[in-house]
Scaffold this motif. Structure first.
Motif, short mmCIF file in Angstrom:
data_model
loop_
_atom_site.label_atom_id
_atom_site.label_comp_id
_atom_site.label_asym_id
_atom_site.label_seq_id
_atom_site.Cartn_x
_atom_site.Cartn_y
_atom_site.Cartn_z
N PRO A 63 -9.95 -48.91 15.15
CA PRO A 63 -10.22 -47.69 15.93
C PRO A 63 -11.45 -46.92 15.42
O PRO A 63 -12.19 -46.33 16.20
CB PRO A 63 -8.95 -46.86 15.76
N ALA A 64 -11.66 -46.96 14.10
CA ALA A 64 -12.84 -46.30 13.53
C ALA A 64 -14.11 -47.09 13.85
O ALA A 64 -15.15 -46.52 14.18
CB ALA A 64 -12.68 -46.14 12.02
N PHE A 65 -14.01 -48.42 13.76
CA PHE A 65 -15.19 -49.27 13.96
C PHE A 65 -15.59 -49.36 15.44
O PHE A 65 -16.77 -49.40 15.77
CB PHE A 65 -14.91 -50.67 13.43
N GLN A 66 -14.59 -49.44 16.32
CA GLN A 66 -14.89 -49.68 17.74
C GLN A 66 -14.79 -48.43 18.60
O GLN A 66 -15.45 -48.36 19.64
CB GLN A 66 -13.94 -50.75 18.29
N LYS A 67 -13.97 -47.47 18.20
CA LYS A 67 -13.75 -46.28 19.03
C LYS A 67 -14.30 -45.01 18.40
O LYS A 67 -14.11 -43.92 18.93
CB LYS A 67 -12.24 -46.11 19.28
N GLN A 68 -14.95 -45.17 17.23
CA GLN A 68 -15.53 -44.03 16.51
C GLN A 68 -14.48 -42.94 16.21
O GLN A 68 -14.77 -41.74 16.25
CB GLN A 68 -16.71 -43.41 17.29
N LYS A 69 -13.27 -43.36 15.93
CA LYS A 69 -12.21 -42.42 15.54
C LYS A 69 -12.34 -42.12 14.05
O LYS A 69 -12.63 -43.00 13.23
CB LYS A 69 -10.83 -43.01 15.84
N ASN A 70 -12.10 -40.87 13.69
CA ASN A 70 -12.17 -40.47 12.28
C ASN A 70 -10.85 -40.79 11.58
O ASN A 70 -9.78 -40.51 12.12
CB ASN A 70 -12.47 -38.98 12.16
N ILE A 71 -10.96 -41.35 10.37
CA ILE A 71 -9.78 -41.85 9.67
C ILE A 71 -9.73 -41.33 8.24
O ILE A 71 -10.75 -41.28 7.54
CB ILE A 71 -9.76 -43.39 9.68
N ILE A 72 -8.52 -40.94 7.80
CA ILE A 72 -8.23 -40.77 6.38
C ILE A 72 -7.43 -42.00 5.97
O ILE A 72 -6.33 -42.25 6.49
CB ILE A 72 -7.42 -39.49 6.09
N ALA A 73 -7.99 -42.80 5.06
CA ALA A 73 -7.34 -44.02 4.58
C ALA A 73 -6.83 -43.79 3.17
O ALA A 73 -7.61 -43.43 2.28
CB ALA A 73 -8.32 -45.19 4.62
N MET A 74 -5.52 -43.97 2.98
CA MET A 74 -4.89 -43.67 1.70
C MET A 74 -4.44 -44.94 0.98
O MET A 74 -3.78 -45.79 1.57
CB MET A 74 -3.70 -42.73 1.92
N TYR A 75 -4.81 -45.04 -0.29
CA TYR A 75 -4.50 -46.20 -1.12
C TYR A 75 -3.75 -45.73 -2.37
O TYR A 75 -4.03 -44.64 -2.88
CB TYR A 75 -5.77 -46.94 -1.50
N PRO A 76 -2.85 -46.56 -2.90
CA PRO A 76 -1.98 -46.09 -4.00
C PRO A 76 -2.68 -45.90 -5.33
O PRO A 76 -2.14 -45.23 -6.21
CB PRO A 76 -0.91 -47.18 -4.08
N THR A 77 -3.86 -46.48 -5.53
CA THR A 77 -4.60 -46.28 -6.78
C THR A 77 -6.04 -45.90 -6.46
O THR A 77 -6.60 -46.35 -5.46
CB THR A 77 -4.60 -47.54 -7.66
N ASN A 78 -6.63 -45.11 -7.34
CA ASN A 78 -8.03 -44.72 -7.16
C ASN A 78 -8.96 -45.93 -7.31
O ASN A 78 -10.04 -45.97 -6.72
CB ASN A 78 -8.41 -43.63 -8.15
N GLU A 79 -8.54 -46.90 -8.13
CA GLU A 79 -9.32 -48.13 -8.27
C GLU A 79 -9.41 -48.87 -6.93
O GLU A 79 -10.47 -49.38 -6.55
CB GLU A 79 -8.67 -49.03 -9.33
#
Length: 679
Positions: A63-79
């Motif tokens: 959706p971000a790549f094709q529809k230009q939707k803004n995303i917050i992507a959350m991952y369990p570690t900062n690494e």
């Protein structure tokens, strides 16, 4: 006892319509289905449970790549945040697209920006990151603080949830299966907040994408109760090459071996060093990983393997919670990586030889899924080290099958391991108090603005999540919240944090001269150390040019002299007879005056003087550690400590978030007089 299996390759179905292509990359069927679900106005939550290595990340970013939707992507570690951030330029190149501005947000990054911009307000730097990046990679801990009105001071706390809702269209949670019930509740509170805020604005309603193993029954039930509509998307797989399918996992030779307390993983590895060396001699370009649970075990193995392989020009790297970030990154380039769970949910890396231990199905599948993801090797070989009863169950299930499909094998693994406690009662006992914290923060701001209507609507949403149609729960939960806040704020602090607090965190000056923080109980059982003053430690922090904020307010400051060859027994103490306070058993409480009985070491009096002053959220049981774990089906790594009271009577004790989880399983064990009874 050893079983040898040949795991067949995995081919994932490509979408049959050639129009589903970005640049030169033809999309897989599950990736297209994920984007279609995102575009469906009748779906709020998407679970993509495709296999490891099957392009789930690309599916989530479509959706971000094709529809230009803004995303917050959350991952369990900062690494992992940083690794995924480094992957975004590769997406641009491979997919021939131009991305919006993207960035990362985590504590150290915010501190760095404050220093660069000479800004003392953390909230301001966080807000700029939210407003300026169309793709923002962060961790769920930070977003939880913001969305639950805990980030910033006073009236500022309400600002970031508004900013998040205004600037972002959807939210990605990666590796979500690693989290437990408290984190599920925190995320549900966030989903409820955004659902209510945009309920009357259908064009702006938020979407939520989870990349994980099969979602928990708890989350499914809460979504259905709360009226949020979800869809689960799976990949479609074959084990033979066929037109319209793409290979995502290579065939693997897998050997299953028995380990036990008497013959643990460490012993098995040391006994098979010659076999590992032989593999490298036969396959010179190989890369290997050895994955264990214990940081101490990993450190000992790293030291031993480094020495053993040095004459053969085979390099060894360490990757644990105690390893310096620079060395963790470097470990992926070594011939052999020795690591812990930091690798399970860490960055993707190339290997064709794997040795790993596993205590539950999720961990097994996560670790085994590391192998076979990359082409370029002539062989892929794994050794899995398992308890005997799991091995026996697998033999009964699989027989002596030589070749087996990965999907069939994964199902057998899920059945072979015991089902661990689900902590079902946590939601009603403590989860509702997590939700009440959000409402209480909003109510405290009602005097300053007109958000009473929103607070009421959110309370109704939480009633749908956690109550029954005829039995709202949030009014009672708010009363419980205020009672705890007034009488036992330490419990509330545990409930309000995403993964629990670290009240026993110590500043550590490690043997490799690096500074970090780590848990006291681990240090007591696995190291010899000397106690430093805060001033001595902070002087070294300044000398190394590190951020002082990261090391302030630690329980103790310790300099490690060495890591001990065998784990030492830890026994805690309390200076009173627990039997005289029978009502204190099997209930969450806040206690101080804990001290270390064993091990005996130089500096124990210094440690105990500090430890006794600490008020800790805990739960005591008159059942032993082993009995508790067996009766309640607790995870193998669930942290429970031995305790002896003034009379020498034995008890078990759990601290922090684990105490709250354990409480949800011990409600059936009440105390009557001086005897605990089962109900």
């Amino acid at each position: 006892m050893t079983v040898k299996l040949s795991i067949l390759p995995v081919y994932s179905e490509v979408h049959p319509d050639s129009k589903h292509q970005i640049g030169s990359v033809r999309l897989l069927k599950h990736q297209v289905e994920t984007l279609a679900a995102f575009n469906d106005p009748n779906i709020d939550v998407i679970f993509n449970v495709a296999m490891t290595g099957d392009g789930k990340s690309l599916a989530a970013y479509l959706p971000a790549f094709q529809k230009q939707k803004n995303i917050i992507a959350m991952y369990p570690t900062n690494e992992l945040v940083q690794d995924q951030h480094r992957a975004l330029p590769r997406y641009e190149q491979d997919l021939q697209i131009r991305l919006p501005r993207y960035g990362t947000m985590y504590s150290d990054k915010i501190t760095q920006l404050m220093r660069e911009n000479d800004n003392k307000a953390r909230l301001e730097e966080a807000r700029k990151l939210l407003e300026r990046n169309g793709i923002l990679l962060t961790n769920p801990d930070l977003i939880h603080l913001m969305m639950s009105h805990q980030y910033g001071w006073d009236h500022q706390r309400k600002e970031l949830p508004v900013t998040i809702g205004a600037y972002f269209d959807y939210f990605l949670f990666d590796e979500f299966h690693i989290f437990g019930v408290p984190q599920v509740i925190s995320v549900m509170n966030m989903l409820g907040y955004l659902n209510v805020n945009y309920h009357d604005k259908p064009a702006d309603r938020k979407k939520f994408v989870f990349l994980s193993a099969t979602p928990s029954k708890l989350m499914n039930d809460l979504l259905e109760s709360g009226g949020l509509r979800y869809k689960k998307i799976e990949g479609n797989y074959l084990s033979t090459e066929q037109q319209g399918y793409r290979c995502i996992l290579q065939p693997c030779e897998l050997e299953l071996h028995e380990v036990s307390q008497e013959a643990p993983t460490e012993m098995w590895v040391l006994e098979h060093l010659q076999d590992i060396l032989s593999f490298f001699k036969q396959h010179p370009q190989s890369k290997a990983a050895i994955l264990v649970y214990s940081v101490a075990t990993a450190r000992r193995l790293y030291a031993c393997l480094k020495e053993y392989f040095k004459p053969h020009n085979i390099t060894v790297g360490e990757n644990t919670g105690l390893t310096h970030p620079d060395e963790r990154r470097a470990s992926f380039e070594k011939h052999v990586l020795v690591g812990t769970s930091t690798v399970d949910i860490g960055v993707d890396f190339r290997i064709n030889y794997l040795i790993f231990e596993a205590y539950n199905a999720g961990s097994f599948l996560q670790r085994f899924g590391r192998l076979g993801r990359h082409t370029g090797y002539s062989i892929y070989h794994a050794h899995a080290l398992l308890p005997r009863f799991v091995l026996e169950r697998l033999i009964l299930k699989l027989g002596t099958l030589g070749e087996i499909e990965r999907k069939t094998f994964n199902e057998a693994i899920r059945e072979a391991f015991p089902v661990e406690a689900e902590f079902k009662s946590y939601t009603q006992l403590w989860g509702v108090v997590q939700a009440a914290q959000v409402l209480a923060e909003l109510q405290s701001q009602s005097k300053k603005d007109a958000n009473e209507a929103f607070t009421g609507a959110l309370s109704s949403q939480y009633d749908l999540f956690y109550g029954a149609q005829t039995q709202p729960v949030m009014t009672k939960a708010l009363k419980k919240y205020w009672a705890i806040r007034n009488k036992q704020p330490e419990i509330l602090a545990e409930l309000s944090s995403f993964r629990g607090l670290s009240p026993l965190s110590c500043g550590v000056w490690d043997t490799d001269n690096h500074l970090q923080t780590y848990d006291l109980f681990f240090l007591l059982t696995n190291t010899e150390f000397e106690v430093l003053s805060a001033a001595e430690f902070m002087q070294e922090v300044k000398r190394q040019g590190l951020e002082e904020r990261d090391y302030k307010d630690q329980l103790l400051y310790l300099k490690i002299i060495k890591y001990v060859p065998e784990r030492q027994q830890l026994i805690l103490g309390l200076p009173f007879a627990v039997a005289d306070y029978a009502a204190r058993l099997h209930t969450v409480q806040v206690l101080d005056n804990f001290f270390v009985r064993e091990p005996s070491f130089t500096g124990r009096d210094q440690v105990n003087r500090v430890l006794k002053t600490k008020s800790l959220t805990c739960i005591l049981s008159d059942m032993g550690r082993k009995e508790l774990k067996q009766r309640l089906n607790l995870p193998t790594m669930f942290p429970i400590q031995r305790l002896q009271d003034k009379t020498g009577a034995e008890y078990a004790v759990a601290f922090g978030q684990e105490a709250l989880l354990l409480d949800s399983l011990l409600f059936w064990r009440k105390t009557k007089g001086d005897q605990a009874m089962f109900l």
